[in-house]
Design an enzyme around this catalytic site. Structure first.
Site, PDB file in Angstrom:
ATOM      1  N   ARG A  32     -13.837  -7.154 -68.697  1.00 11.62           N
ATOM      2  CA  ARG A  32     -14.980  -6.274 -68.446  1.00 11.62           C
ATOM      3  C   ARG A  32     -15.762  -5.933 -69.711  1.00 11.62           C
ATOM      4  O   ARG A  32     -16.936  -5.576 -69.635  1.00 11.62           O
ATOM      5  CB  ARG A  32     -14.508  -4.982 -67.786  1.00 11.62           C
ATOM      6  CG  ARG A  32     -13.535  -4.176 -68.609  1.00 11.62           C
ATOM      7  CD  ARG A  32     -12.979  -3.014 -67.837  1.00 11.62           C
ATOM      8  NE  ARG A  32     -11.918  -2.324 -68.560  1.00 11.62           N
ATOM      9  CZ  ARG A  32     -11.170  -1.370 -68.041  1.00 11.62           C
ATOM     10  NH1 ARG A  32     -11.379  -0.988 -66.797  1.00 11.62           N
ATOM     11  NH2 ARG A  32     -10.228  -0.785 -68.733  1.00 11.62           N
ATOM     12  N   LYS A 106      -6.718  -4.343 -52.316  1.00  9.72           N
ATOM     13  CA  LYS A 106      -6.155  -3.961 -51.014  1.00  9.72           C
ATOM     14  C   LYS A 106      -6.478  -2.504 -50.755  1.00  9.72           C
ATOM     15  O   LYS A 106      -6.219  -1.650 -51.608  1.00  9.72           O
ATOM     16  CB  LYS A 106      -4.639  -4.164 -51.018  1.00  9.72           C
ATOM     17  CG  LYS A 106      -4.203  -5.595 -51.299  1.00  9.72           C
ATOM     18  CD  LYS A 106      -2.694  -5.698 -51.451  1.00  9.72           C
ATOM     19  CE  LYS A 106      -2.254  -7.118 -51.742  1.00  9.72           C
ATOM     20  NZ  LYS A 106      -0.792  -7.243 -51.918  1.00  9.72           N
ATOM     21  N   GLY A 134      -0.538 -10.763 -50.063  1.00 12.57           N
ATOM     22  CA  GLY A 134       0.854 -11.141 -49.866  1.00 12.57           C
ATOM     23  C   GLY A 134       1.785 -10.423 -50.816  1.00 12.57           C
ATOM     24  O   GLY A 134       1.343  -9.759 -51.762  1.00 12.57           O
ATOM     25  N   LYS A 189       0.377  -0.788 -46.344  1.00 12.63           N
ATOM     26  CA  LYS A 189       1.689  -0.870 -47.013  1.00 12.63           C
ATOM     27  C   LYS A 189       1.731  -0.012 -48.272  1.00 12.63           C
ATOM     28  O   LYS A 189       2.794   0.506 -48.636  1.00 12.63           O
ATOM     29  CB  LYS A 189       2.037  -2.324 -47.307  1.00 12.63           C
ATOM     30  CG  LYS A 189       1.049  -3.071 -48.219  1.00 12.63           C
ATOM     31  CD  LYS A 189       1.435  -3.035 -49.672  1.00 12.63           C
ATOM     32  CE  LYS A 189       0.435  -3.775 -50.532  1.00 12.63           C
ATOM     33  NZ  LYS A 189       0.808  -3.765 -51.964  1.00 12.63           N
ATOM     34  N   SER A 252       6.870  -1.523 -58.029  1.00 12.16           N
ATOM     35  CA  SER A 252       5.794  -0.991 -57.194  1.00 12.16           C
ATOM     36  C   SER A 252       5.266   0.336 -57.730  1.00 12.16           C
ATOM     37  O   SER A 252       6.001   1.319 -57.838  1.00 12.16           O
ATOM     38  CB  SER A 252       6.300  -0.799 -55.759  1.00 12.16           C
ATOM     39  OG  SER A 252       5.406  -0.024 -54.999  1.00 12.16           O
ATOM     40  N   ARG A 253       3.973   0.400 -58.024  1.00  7.53           N
ATOM     41  CA  ARG A 253       3.373   1.641 -58.517  1.00  7.53           C
ATOM     42  C   ARG A 253       3.303   2.698 -57.415  1.00  7.53           C
ATOM     43  O   ARG A 253       3.480   3.887 -57.671  1.00  7.53           O
ATOM     44  CB  ARG A 253       1.968   1.356 -59.073  1.00  7.53           C
ATOM     45  CG  ARG A 253       1.967   0.468 -60.294  1.00  7.53           C
ATOM     46  CD  ARG A 253       0.605   0.408 -60.955  1.00  7.53           C
ATOM     47  NE  ARG A 253      -0.391  -0.259 -60.131  1.00  7.53           N
ATOM     48  CZ  ARG A 253      -0.652  -1.559 -60.183  1.00  7.53           C
ATOM     49  NH1 ARG A 253       0.020  -2.336 -60.992  1.00  7.53           N
ATOM     50  NH2 ARG A 253      -1.595  -2.091 -59.427  1.00  7.53           N
ATOM     51  N   ASN A 254       3.027   2.266 -56.178  1.00 10.22           N
ATOM     52  CA  ASN A 254       2.938   3.230 -55.083  1.00 10.22           C
ATOM     53  C   ASN A 254       4.299   3.850 -54.772  1.00 10.22           C
ATOM     54  O   ASN A 254       4.407   5.048 -54.533  1.00 10.22           O
ATOM     55  CB  ASN A 254       2.352   2.540 -53.851  1.00 10.22           C
ATOM     56  CG  ASN A 254       0.896   2.155 -54.056  1.00 10.22           C
ATOM     57  OD1 ASN A 254       0.012   2.989 -54.023  1.00 10.22           O
ATOM     58  ND2 ASN A 254       0.653   0.877 -54.303  1.00 10.22           N
ATOM     59  N   VAL A 277      -3.561   1.838 -61.757  1.00 15.13           N
ATOM     60  CA  VAL A 277      -4.027   2.314 -60.458  1.00 15.13           C
ATOM     61  C   VAL A 277      -2.940   2.126 -59.406  1.00 15.13           C
ATOM     62  O   VAL A 277      -2.336   1.064 -59.298  1.00 15.13           O
ATOM     63  CB  VAL A 277      -5.299   1.554 -60.028  1.00 15.13           C
ATOM     64  CG1 VAL A 277      -5.711   1.951 -58.614  1.00 15.13           C
ATOM     65  CG2 VAL A 277      -6.434   1.838 -61.010  1.00 15.13           C
ATOM     66  N   GLU A 279      -3.109   2.140 -55.605  1.00 20.35           N
ATOM     67  CA  GLU A 279      -4.168   2.152 -54.592  1.00 20.35           C
ATOM     68  C   GLU A 279      -3.850   3.073 -53.413  1.00 20.35           C
ATOM     69  O   GLU A 279      -4.749   3.617 -52.781  1.00 20.35           O
ATOM     70  CB  GLU A 279      -4.427   0.731 -54.074  1.00 20.35           C
ATOM     71  CG  GLU A 279      -5.157  -0.171 -55.069  1.00 20.35           C
ATOM     72  CD  GLU A 279      -6.659   0.098 -55.140  1.00 20.35           C
ATOM     73  OE1 GLU A 279      -7.116   1.107 -54.583  1.00 20.35           O
ATOM     74  OE2 GLU A 279      -7.359  -0.707 -55.774  1.00 20.35           O
TER      75      GLU A 279
END
Length: 331
Positions: A32, A106, A134, A189, A252-254, A277, A279
């Site tokens: 970016r 996602k 996926g 998910k 997994s961040r979530n 992030v 999500e």
């Protein structure tokens, strides 16, 4: 084929690395800003994928996309590797390209409640586009560990381009026409992974985790079918597969958000500690609002939204779910 990956975060970088391993591909990773691109010239992305070498064949670019857009051909591929919040502007920039376009993000767009393909239909309907989803952690893909993905699009040429670009070696790519189902699975998910992290953080046990994942899959399927998806899609990689990975995997961040909330952290503290992030934090309310508008019952998602809003504490959210009345499993 020339493949341009827009966004040099963990997942964009990992897929650029994977595509570079295919001898027939010419791959450009577009950062970016110039400072990020300069750092990538050292053949590392230490912020997002520490310790992983970038292939010599991978080109690095930054700044305006104009030059890359002017040289684009129908057989080329652009990959949007931004968070959901950056999808709309990326599609606007690419709206005139003859190449296939696919996104990795996602979720549902905050404010509009639109899925990625709905955003594309609104701002760049002439594009041949789709999604690559996926069960996949970026670190494992970059390290050449076996992974299976889904190329979803109503356009056969886009599905074929994604398979051609990435299928091979440690990556398998399966084609699927049901972009609605694939995108709903990818969005929901993340929300369910927060709930599962909460469950594990409270040490509720393996029985509770299995129940939560299974009933979460039922929620996901109900919403997807209401939006026009095929129910069988949710038994595939972008449904059950991605849910199991994100809900149980330590990368997994979530899931990590749920674990931290269970430890008593505030949402702001949990998000800040991640450095990346998650999500599900941003899309949970939008998923819930979309479900409400369709009359779809999603009690786990509703509890996660109440938790993130601060209306419920961790153990209260569990009590709300366990206190629901009996019903048939198919309901």
């Amino acid at each position: 084929m020339q493949i341009t990956v827009i966004g040099a975060g963990a997942w964009g970088t990992a897929l650029a690395i994977a595509a570079s391993r295919q001898p027939a591909n010419r791959v450009v990773l577009h950062a970016r800003d110039a400072a990020q691109a300069q750092a990538l010239q050292q053949r590392r992305n230490e912020r997002y994928l520490p310790g992983i070498e970038l292939p010599a064949a991978l080109s690095i670019a930054s700044g305006p996309l104009d030059a890359l857009l002017r040289s684009a051909r129908a057989e080329d591929l652009f990959i949007i590797a931004t968070p959901m919040a950056g999808l709309r502007s990326s599609l606007l920039a690419l709206q005139g390209v003859p190449a296939s376009v696919a996104w990795l993000c996602k979720g549902f767009e905050v404010g509009t409640g639109l899925m990625p393909h709905e955003v594309q239909a609104q701002v760049a309907p002439q594009l041949r586009a789709g999604a690559l989803n996926g069960p996949s952690f970026a670190q494992e893909v970059a390290r050449t560990q076996p992974t299976a993905l889904v190329a979803a699009s109503p356009h056969a040429s886009v599905r074929d381009a994604l398979v051609k670009a990435f299928h091979g070696g440690a990556l398998r790519v399966y084609a699927n026409e049901d972009i609605v189902g694939v995108e709903v699975g990818g969005a929901v998910k993340n929300v369910l992974a927060i709930a599962t992290g909460l469950c594990d953080g409270l040490d509720l046990g393996l029985n509770a985790r299995a129940a939560l994942i299974t009933r979460g899959l039922a929620e996901m399927t109900r919403l997807g079918v209401a939006l026009g998806a095929k129910p069988e899609t949710f038994m595939g990689l972008s449904g059950l597969g991605d849910l199991v990975l994100t809900a149980t995997g330590d990368l997994s961040r979530n899931r990590k958000v749920g674990l931290l909330l269970a430890q008593g952290m505030s949402l702001q503290q949990a998000v800040t500690s991640l450095g990346h992030v998650a999500e599900g934090v941003y899309s949970a309310r939008t998923v819930w609002q979309r479900a409400q508008s369709l009359g779809v019952d999603m009690p786990i998602t509703e509890a996660v939204v109440a938790l993130l809003d601060g209306r419920l504490q961790a153990r209260e959210a569990v009590q709300v779910l366990m206190g629901r009345g009996p019903r048939g499993e198919a309901v």
